[in-house]
Write an enzyme that holds these catalytic residues in place. Structure first.
Site: not given
Length: 737
Positions: A422, A451, A469, A471, A473, A556, A602
RNA sequence: GCUGCUGUAGCUCAGCCGGUAGAGCGCGUCCUUGGUAAGGACGAGGUCACGGGUUCAAAUCCCGUCAGCAGCUCCA
């Protein structure tokens, strides 16, 4: 007289003091034998369980619970009672055992015990033998109650601090105990709210399964206990069926199948939690990614790319650093000065504003003195240095000190392996002025994040330290938020359901205002939480709300599925965020020609490619549908005389865009077919001289069915149809419930 | 991170009351040219995770490290 209303609507009149056993006996001798408990509700109140020997307190609706059929409550009662029997067995074998807590759980029960001696699976046979003896004795479970004061006195005398703790946490003026025998004082007993089977003899079959550590009250700072797991069933047959099912579930473990089918590997030399995608696994991933890319194009997403590392200052701004450093790889510092300044910044932050300088800060300043005397002079050594460049050790100067350090970090800082995408996407948004006409801006990337998960958490592909991910945004106006959330939810449900993953549950993760790990911004949270709640409702999703399950920046909506042994994993997620736009001071120019703050969404429908495909491997037990299968068809020759034909057909299929391989090895057709089937290849095409002369293919599937003799063109047509993603309608998943 | 268990051939595993290693599959070569869920013969392949210790002698016993598994705790 008691008026007892039965499930069929009939009302029985029973004398006062009657028990469920009496009711069952009135209905029939078979039910009387089968009854283990009763579910009663009085005057429309909530249903509760009572033992068959407990007098029915008042007029009520009542249904008798038996072990026949698959009544979930009956199984819980059975297993809870078995937990008592196991606890007694363990206490008998190891008298120094102190019992803690022993509830039924999803497929069995456990009992937490405090016992200095470590139990191992070698101890299980003795425990089971002792349990068998107790079951054979067929002792009744007898409930008795004491007023709270008397019960506490009794527990104090027994001196088990865990039971005293349990009693203190229990509600009500009366505490109940269960004796495994006809009368208190002479048999083993336990503080317990119940309810239980009529007697131990009703436990048909049981097994002690394993033992593991568990923390008291689930708190890692508290004492560690031994948690002994077991299960029980009404009959040996059902127990055996369950154990067989467990074994079969292990057969579909993605770590095992991933190895067998050559999908991925994890190499200690590369690092724990680092997935190496082998060619066949990479095919599956790419096909999924390509499918999603097509959907994203249609939905107005724009692809972007961002690097794997970013400046610490970026993550300081976003809040990831340092609050999330527990799960981050250590930062890459440009210099020792940068390291010291960063650690100092964290120390100042953690000290708060009320205390004066901490020992850690003093130590770091000493380190700085050695590493960079000039800077040390400026920060603390030189009283003549400008106030704005100096640290103030006294309380009340936190903001000043943080700003001073951050100012010095502009010169030399460090980098962080990104734990999330992000902040980088935010900077892409911020790279040009935005008008309300441009919104929503939807930036999408298969972004790989890192991570540093605790070593004990790593697990195949489902919990790793580096993962990608899917991902994106979305930056939008408040008016657009609902539509954007709805679109994300639709997409997330689609990617699950196109693969037949219908067995998911949805969780709305809310923040806990008391927990400091969430950014403080009450209005932002209120708006975001009502937005996700509303979006879930509008989408017709039934979700459970769980406090404390939000991301640090926003609430979430998570989609969770179970793996082959019943563990739940979060896959897709959709999140609303009012915080990062504020931290990064994002803007767009509204129709009023004034700046406004966008809201961020997200979202990651797959979640992580690693975890998703790990789950998918288990879901299909490695037998991927044709559109995802790494190899779609093997062309197996009968003998050398047909090998050339096999090779030609294979080339034709490949030219047509399919993933085909030839098996022209000298084996007979039997082993060739066996090999292809064990590799879960959808089509096994047998070609001999007969097929060669006719120009046909003998097509078989991996389940052993013969599809028939097809022309090459007909087979290509078939593959073409099946190579398009098609919603899987059968529920193939067999996660153990 | 914590507790327990495990680590032997490419894979799955046996051996582990101490006496320097075995099976099946896979792999290679050869024979078999075979019609739908494993044809036959021969062969190669192991510093028994790594580092220490005990012992005349360690895959085997002890300690540590690393890795894996289960659970807990985290994370999301």
């Amino acid at each position: 007289m008691l008026r007892i209303k039965l499930p069929d609507g009939k009302v029985l009149e029973m004398p006062d003091g009657s028990t469920p056993a009496d009711v069952a006996a009135r209905i029939g001798p078979g039910l009387a034998r089968a009854a283990i408990n009763a579910r009663i509700s009085m005057a429309g109140g909530p249903p509760r369980h009572i033992d068959v020997a407990t007098p029915i307190p008042a007029d009520c609706e009542l249904s008798i619970i038996t072990l026949k059929g698959d009544d979930a409550d009956a199984m819980r009662i059975l297993r809870h009672s078995t937990a008592h029997v196991m606890a007694e067995a363990i206490c008998r074998l190891f008298p120094e055992t102190r019992l803690v807590y022993g509830p039924p759980v999803e497929n069995g029960y456990y009992y937490d015990i405090d016992l200095p001696r470590r139990l191992t699976p070698d101890d299980f046979p003795a425990i089971e033998a002792e349990m068998a003896r107790i079951v054979k004795e067929d002792r009744p479970f007898t409930r008795y109650e004491l007023p709270r004061a008397a019960a506490m006195k009794k527990l104090a005398a027994e001196g088990n601090p865990y039971k005293i703790d349990n009693a203190e946490r229990a509600e009500g003026d009366v505490l109940s105990f269960y004796v495994t025998g006809p009368e208190p004082g002479k048999y083993w007993e336990d503080l317990c709210m119940g309810t239980h089977l009529p007697s131990t003899g009703r436990i048909g079959a049981f097994k002690v399964l394993n033992v593991a550590g568990a923390f008291w009250h689930g708190d890692a700072t508290k004492q560690q206990l031994q948690r002994v797991y077991g299960t029980a069933f009404p009959s040996k047959k059902e127990l055996d069926a369950y154990l067989t099912q467990l074994e079969q579930a292990r057969e579909r473990d993605h770590r095992r199948i991933g190895q067998e089918l050559g999908l991925f590997t994890i190499d200690p030399l590369v690092g724990s939690g680092m997935v190496l995608w082998k060619p066949k696994g990479a095919v599956i991933r790419l096909l999924l990614e390509e499918h999603l890319r097509g959907l994203l194009r249609q939905a107005g997403y724009q692809p972007v790319f961002s690097p794997h590392v970013g400046r610490l200052e970026l993550f300081r701004t976003s809040g990831h650093f340092p609050y999330y450093r527990d799960s981050q790889f250590p930062p890459l510092y440009e210099s020792d000065t940068a390291r010291i300044l960063n650690e100092l910044w964290i120390a100042v932050l953690e000290r708060g504003d009320a205390k004066s300088i901490s020992t850690i800060e003093e130590q770091l300043l000493e380190e700085l003195r050695a590493a960079n005397p000039g800077l040390w002079q400026t920060l603390v050594g030189d009283p003549q240095a400008p106030e704005a460049r100096r640290l103030n050790p006294a309380p009340g100067h936190q903001q000043h000190n943080l700003a001073v350090i951050r100012e010095h970090l502009r010169v030399e800082d460090g980098f962080l392996l990104k734990p999330m995408n992000c902040p980088l996407h935010v900077r892409i948004y911020a790279s040009e002025p935005r008008s309300y006409r441009d919104l929503p801006v939807r930036l999408a990337e298969f972004g790989t994040v890192y991570r540093y998960e605790q070593s004990g958490e790593l697990s195949g592909m489902t919990r790793v330290r580096g993962f990608t991910q899917d991902d994106a945004h979305i930056f939008c106006t408040p008016e657009q938020l609902q539509d954007e959330l709805a679109g994300c939810l639709k997409l997330t449900r689609y990617v699950l359901e196109v693969l037949g993953l219908y067995d998911y549950r949805v969780r709305i993760g809310l923040h806990d205002p008391a927990d400091p790990k969430f950014i403080k911004n009450p209005e932002g949270w209120a708006m975001a939480e009502s937005a996700v709640r509303h979006a879930a409702e509008q989408s017709g999703i039934s979700a459970t709300e769980e406090v404390g399950e939000a991301a640090f920046y926003g609430p979430k909506i998570d989609f969770l599925v179970k793996d082959c042994i019943g563990r739940e994993w979060q896959l897709g997620t959709v999140q609303a965020d009012y915080n990062l736009p504020a931290r990064f001071e994002l803007e767009y120019i509204g129709s009023d020609n004034r700046p406004h703050r966008p809201i961020m969404v997200h979202r990651a429908p797959f979640g992580s490619m690693e975890r998703f495909i790990g789950i998918l491997i288990e879901h299909f037990a490695g037998a991927f549908p044709v559109w995802l299968a790494p190899v779609q068809a093997v062309i197996a020759s009968i003998s050398d005389r047909s090998a050339d034909y096999a090779r030609r057909v294979t080339a034709q299929l490949r030219d047509a865009g399919f993933r085909a391989e030839v098996d022209d090895s000298p084996d007979k057709i039997g082993p060739k077919k066996h090999r292809a089937r064990s590799m879960k290849i959808p089509y096994i095409v047998v070609v001999g001289e007969q097929e060669c002369s006719r120009g046909t293919l003998n097509v078989n599937d991996r389940d052993g069915r013969c599809i028939g003799d097809l022309s090459v063109a007909a087979f290509i047509d078939r593959l073409r149809v099946e190579s398009r993603p098609k919603r899987v309608t059968t529920r193939a998943s067999a996660a153990v419930e």
